[in-house]
Design a protein around this motif. Structure first.
Motif, PDB file in Angstrom:
ATOM      1  N   SER A 167      64.753  -0.288 -57.686  1.00 26.80           N
ATOM      2  CA  SER A 167      64.813   1.057 -58.256  1.00 26.80           C
ATOM      3  C   SER A 167      66.276   1.361 -58.547  1.00 26.80           C
ATOM      4  O   SER A 167      67.169   0.627 -58.112  1.00 26.80           O
ATOM      5  CB  SER A 167      64.214   2.083 -57.283  1.00 26.80           C
ATOM      6  OG  SER A 167      65.025   2.200 -56.129  1.00 26.80           O
ATOM      7  N   PRO A 168      66.579   2.435 -59.259  1.00 25.45           N
ATOM      8  CA  PRO A 168      67.963   2.707 -59.647  1.00 25.45           C
ATOM      9  C   PRO A 168      68.875   3.146 -58.506  1.00 25.45           C
ATOM     10  O   PRO A 168      70.086   3.301 -58.727  1.00 25.45           O
ATOM     11  CB  PRO A 168      67.821   3.830 -60.697  1.00 25.45           C
ATOM     12  CG  PRO A 168      66.411   3.761 -61.167  1.00 25.45           C
ATOM     13  CD  PRO A 168      65.629   3.316 -59.984  1.00 25.45           C
ATOM     14  N   VAL A 245      62.544  -2.921 -62.845  1.00 26.67           N
ATOM     15  CA  VAL A 245      63.217  -1.716 -62.371  1.00 26.67           C
ATOM     16  C   VAL A 245      62.216  -0.571 -62.452  1.00 26.67           C
ATOM     17  O   VAL A 245      61.795  -0.179 -63.543  1.00 26.67           O
ATOM     18  CB  VAL A 245      64.474  -1.398 -63.193  1.00 26.67           C
ATOM     19  CG1 VAL A 245      65.174  -0.152 -62.644  1.00 26.67           C
ATOM     20  CG2 VAL A 245      65.437  -2.583 -63.181  1.00 26.67           C
ATOM     21  N   CYS A 248      62.352   4.733 -63.382  1.00 24.66           N
ATOM     22  CA  CYS A 248      63.499   5.025 -64.263  1.00 24.66           C
ATOM     23  C   CYS A 248      63.370   6.435 -64.834  1.00 24.66           C
ATOM     24  O   CYS A 248      62.368   6.767 -65.478  1.00 24.66           O
ATOM     25  CB  CYS A 248      63.563   4.002 -65.391  1.00 24.66           C
ATOM     26  SG  CYS A 248      63.864   2.312 -64.838  1.00 24.66           S
ATOM     27  N   ARG A 249      64.396   7.236 -64.610  1.00 23.58           N
ATOM     28  CA  ARG A 249      64.394   8.619 -65.103  1.00 23.58           C
ATOM     29  C   ARG A 249      65.265   8.800 -66.346  1.00 23.58           C
ATOM     30  O   ARG A 249      65.041   9.724 -67.126  1.00 23.58           O
ATOM     31  CB  ARG A 249      64.887   9.568 -64.010  1.00 23.58           C
ATOM     32  CG  ARG A 249      64.004   9.626 -62.765  1.00 23.58           C
ATOM     33  CD  ARG A 249      64.655  10.450 -61.672  1.00 23.58           C
ATOM     34  NE  ARG A 249      63.897  10.483 -60.431  1.00 23.58           N
ATOM     35  CZ  ARG A 249      63.053  11.452 -60.087  1.00 23.58           C
ATOM     36  NH1 ARG A 249      62.876  12.478 -60.899  1.00 23.58           N
ATOM     37  NH2 ARG A 249      62.400  11.406 -58.950  1.00 23.58           N
ATOM     38  N   TYR A 250      66.249   7.949 -66.507  1.00 19.68           N
ATOM     39  CA  TYR A 250      67.202   8.103 -67.604  1.00 19.68           C
ATOM     40  C   TYR A 250      67.375   6.775 -68.335  1.00 19.68           C
ATOM     41  O   TYR A 250      66.978   5.713 -67.844  1.00 19.68           O
ATOM     42  CB  TYR A 250      68.560   8.590 -67.082  1.00 19.68           C
ATOM     43  CG  TYR A 250      68.467   9.797 -66.182  1.00 19.68           C
ATOM     44  CD1 TYR A 250      68.161  11.062 -66.707  1.00 19.68           C
ATOM     45  CD2 TYR A 250      68.662   9.676 -64.812  1.00 19.68           C
ATOM     46  CE1 TYR A 250      68.068  12.162 -65.883  1.00 19.68           C
ATOM     47  CE2 TYR A 250      68.569  10.782 -63.980  1.00 19.68           C
ATOM     48  CZ  TYR A 250      68.269  12.024 -64.518  1.00 19.68           C
ATOM     49  OH  TYR A 250      68.168  13.113 -63.697  1.00 19.68           O
ATOM     50  N   GLN A 251      68.025   6.830 -69.493  1.00 21.56           N
ATOM     51  CA  GLN A 251      68.218   5.636 -70.300  1.00 21.56           C
ATOM     52  C   GLN A 251      69.039   4.585 -69.567  1.00 21.56           C
ATOM     53  O   GLN A 251      68.723   3.387 -69.613  1.00 21.56           O
ATOM     54  CB  GLN A 251      68.917   5.998 -71.623  1.00 21.56           C
ATOM     55  CG  GLN A 251      69.132   4.813 -72.561  1.00 21.56           C
ATOM     56  CD  GLN A 251      67.819   4.198 -73.033  1.00 21.56           C
ATOM     57  OE1 GLN A 251      66.812   4.908 -73.184  1.00 21.56           O
ATOM     58  NE2 GLN A 251      67.820   2.892 -73.262  1.00 21.56           N
ATOM     59  N   HIS A 253      69.126   4.046 -66.459  1.00 16.97           N
ATOM     60  CA  HIS A 253      68.261   3.413 -65.464  1.00 16.97           C
ATOM     61  C   HIS A 253      67.461   2.281 -66.113  1.00 16.97           C
ATOM     62  O   HIS A 253      67.304   1.205 -65.525  1.00 16.97           O
ATOM     63  CB  HIS A 253      67.294   4.426 -64.864  1.00 16.97           C
ATOM     64  CG  HIS A 253      67.944   5.423 -63.973  1.00 16.97           C
ATOM     65  ND1 HIS A 253      67.267   6.516 -63.455  1.00 16.97           N
ATOM     66  CD2 HIS A 253      69.216   5.516 -63.496  1.00 16.97           C
ATOM     67  CE1 HIS A 253      68.093   7.220 -62.704  1.00 16.97           C
ATOM     68  NE2 HIS A 253      69.272   6.635 -62.721  1.00 16.97           N
ATOM     69  N   SER A 254      66.962   2.529 -67.312  1.00 23.96           N
ATOM     70  CA  SER A 254      66.160   1.537 -68.020  1.00 23.96           C
ATOM     71  C   SER A 254      66.972   0.299 -68.390  1.00 23.96           C
ATOM     72  O   SER A 254      66.427  -0.790 -68.559  1.00 23.96           O
ATOM     73  CB  SER A 254      65.550   2.149 -69.285  1.00 23.96           C
ATOM     74  OG  SER A 254      64.721   3.250 -68.970  1.00 23.96           O
ATOM     75  N   ALA A 277      61.388  -2.175 -67.553  1.00 25.59           N
ATOM     76  CA  ALA A 277      61.670  -0.940 -66.831  1.00 25.59           C
ATOM     77  C   ALA A 277      60.416  -0.074 -66.836  1.00 25.59           C
ATOM     78  O   ALA A 277      59.742   0.047 -67.859  1.00 25.59           O
ATOM     79  CB  ALA A 277      62.832  -0.195 -67.486  1.00 25.59           C
ATOM     80  N   ASP A 279      58.923   3.691 -66.153  1.00 30.11           N
ATOM     81  CA  ASP A 279      59.365   5.086 -66.094  1.00 30.11           C
ATOM     82  C   ASP A 279      58.881   5.791 -64.828  1.00 30.11           C
ATOM     83  O   ASP A 279      57.804   5.479 -64.296  1.00 30.11           O
ATOM     84  CB  ASP A 279      58.845   5.863 -67.304  1.00 30.11           C
ATOM     85  CG  ASP A 279      59.505   5.418 -68.601  1.00 30.11           C
ATOM     86  OD1 ASP A 279      60.611   4.846 -68.548  1.00 30.11           O
ATOM     87  OD2 ASP A 279      58.892   5.637 -69.667  1.00 30.11           O
TER      88      ASP A 279
END
Length: 324
Positions: A167-168, A245, A248-251, A253-254, A277, A279
């Motif tokens: 995870s991020p 991953v 992911c909440r943000y770009q 993170h992806s 990734a 979401d």
């Protein structure tokens, strides 16, 4: 000849048998993680559900000793029969396969009725691997517990597809690197003398502490120190670790997977694959609360599309390219 099988509700369900000559060995997909809480079980169940929707028979095997909960994520009641009975010699692994209400999808209940510490031995895992291949399914998804324990690494090494879930969060990223390092070392250990293996561990420790006097190449180090030409890196190019991953909440993170892939290539000479990734979606925990997996509750969610892409890239890449 058909057999009857008793599910968690004590219903008698028909279960077809087939000889080993009738089908190829089941392919083993293993999901692992450096730490808990990254959504590994959600990924395992989602991969299994997606493959079943594509028409493949799937068995999900729960091997998370720290907290078996595939049944919870799948929205089914825990069974009185679980994988403990296999390790105790009471049942065969095939006899512990429980059908679900969904076509092509079954599971093996993990340890949930033990109130004392449980651990696997290497011998148990090595004996389990051919049993997993022998299950009557196209794919067997194994959900491991968190952490780089030696039995986890052994099963991870034997898998046809190896998924490493992160995870991020910084703690998860750090544990992901530590898992990869442990996997490399575990795989090389069987071809190393105790002296060379100890030297390798010492050098890696110095590399981490930035006390080496020259740039470090893991591949070059192995050849210089042992004189052996390991095919470990080449074989992992053919069957690489697949990084997922999750949440992911943000770009950025992806895109994290590409960064981890670059670091592994630079510092370990190790090529890994960024499989995708996933979401963050509140519907995931809401579906668990409602006792229905999100991929069944919301079959057209974006998450379903992400897992579909990941699975098709691995089992039918030509068809995926034709669609794209």
């Amino acid at each position: 000849m058909d057999r009857d099988f008793e599910n968690e509700n004590n219903d008698i369900l028909p279960f077809k048998t087939s000889s080993s000559k009738d089908k190829a060995a089941a392919k083993i997909w293993v999901t692992a993680s450096g730490k808990g809480g990254v959504g590994k079980t959600f990924v395992s169940s989602s991969l299994g559900i997606t493959l079943s929707k594509l028409g493949h028979s799937v068995v999900i095997v729960d091997l998370d000793l720290s907290g078996a909960n595939i049944h919870t994520v799948m929205g089914v009641k825990p069974s009185h029969m679980n994988i403990r009975h296999y390790f105790e010699g009471v049942k065969t692994l095939q006899e512990l396969v429980i059908p679900t209400q969904h076509s092509n999808l079954s599971y093996v209940q993990g340890f949930w009725d033990s109130w004392s510490p449980i651990d696997f031995t290497m011998e148990q895992i090595q004996a389990l691997i051919p049993q997993l291949h022998g299950l009557r399914a196209d794919y067997v998804i194994v959900d491991l517990g968190a952490g780089a324990l030696e039995p986890h690494l052994e099963l991870f090494k034997a898998a046809d597809e190896k998924f490493l879930v992160t995870s991020p969060e910084p703690t998860s990223i750090e544990k992901t690197y530590r898992f990869i390092e442990a996997f490399v070392c575990h795989t090389l250990k069987q071809d190393s003398t105790p002296e060379s293996y100890g030297n390798m561990i010492s050098t890696l420790r110095s590399h981490r502490q930035r006390t080496l006097g020259k740039p470090f190449s893991f591949r070059s180090f192995l050849k210089e120190e042992t004189g052996l030409n390991y095919d470990f890196f080449e074989s992992l190019t053919a069957k690489p670790v697949r990084l997922i991953v999750n949440s992911c909440r943000y770009q950025n993170h992806s895109e994290l997977g590409y960064g981890i892939k670059s670091v592994c290539n630079k510092y370990y000479d190790l090529s890994i694959d960024f499989a995708g990734a996933i979401d963050f979606d509140n519907a995931v925990w809401q579906s668990v609360k409602g006792r229905e997996h999100v991929l069944f509750a919301q079959p057209f969610t974006g998450l379903a599309g992400q897992f579909l892409t990941t699975c098709k890239q691995l089992i039918d890449p030509e068809e995926l390219r034709a669609v794209v």
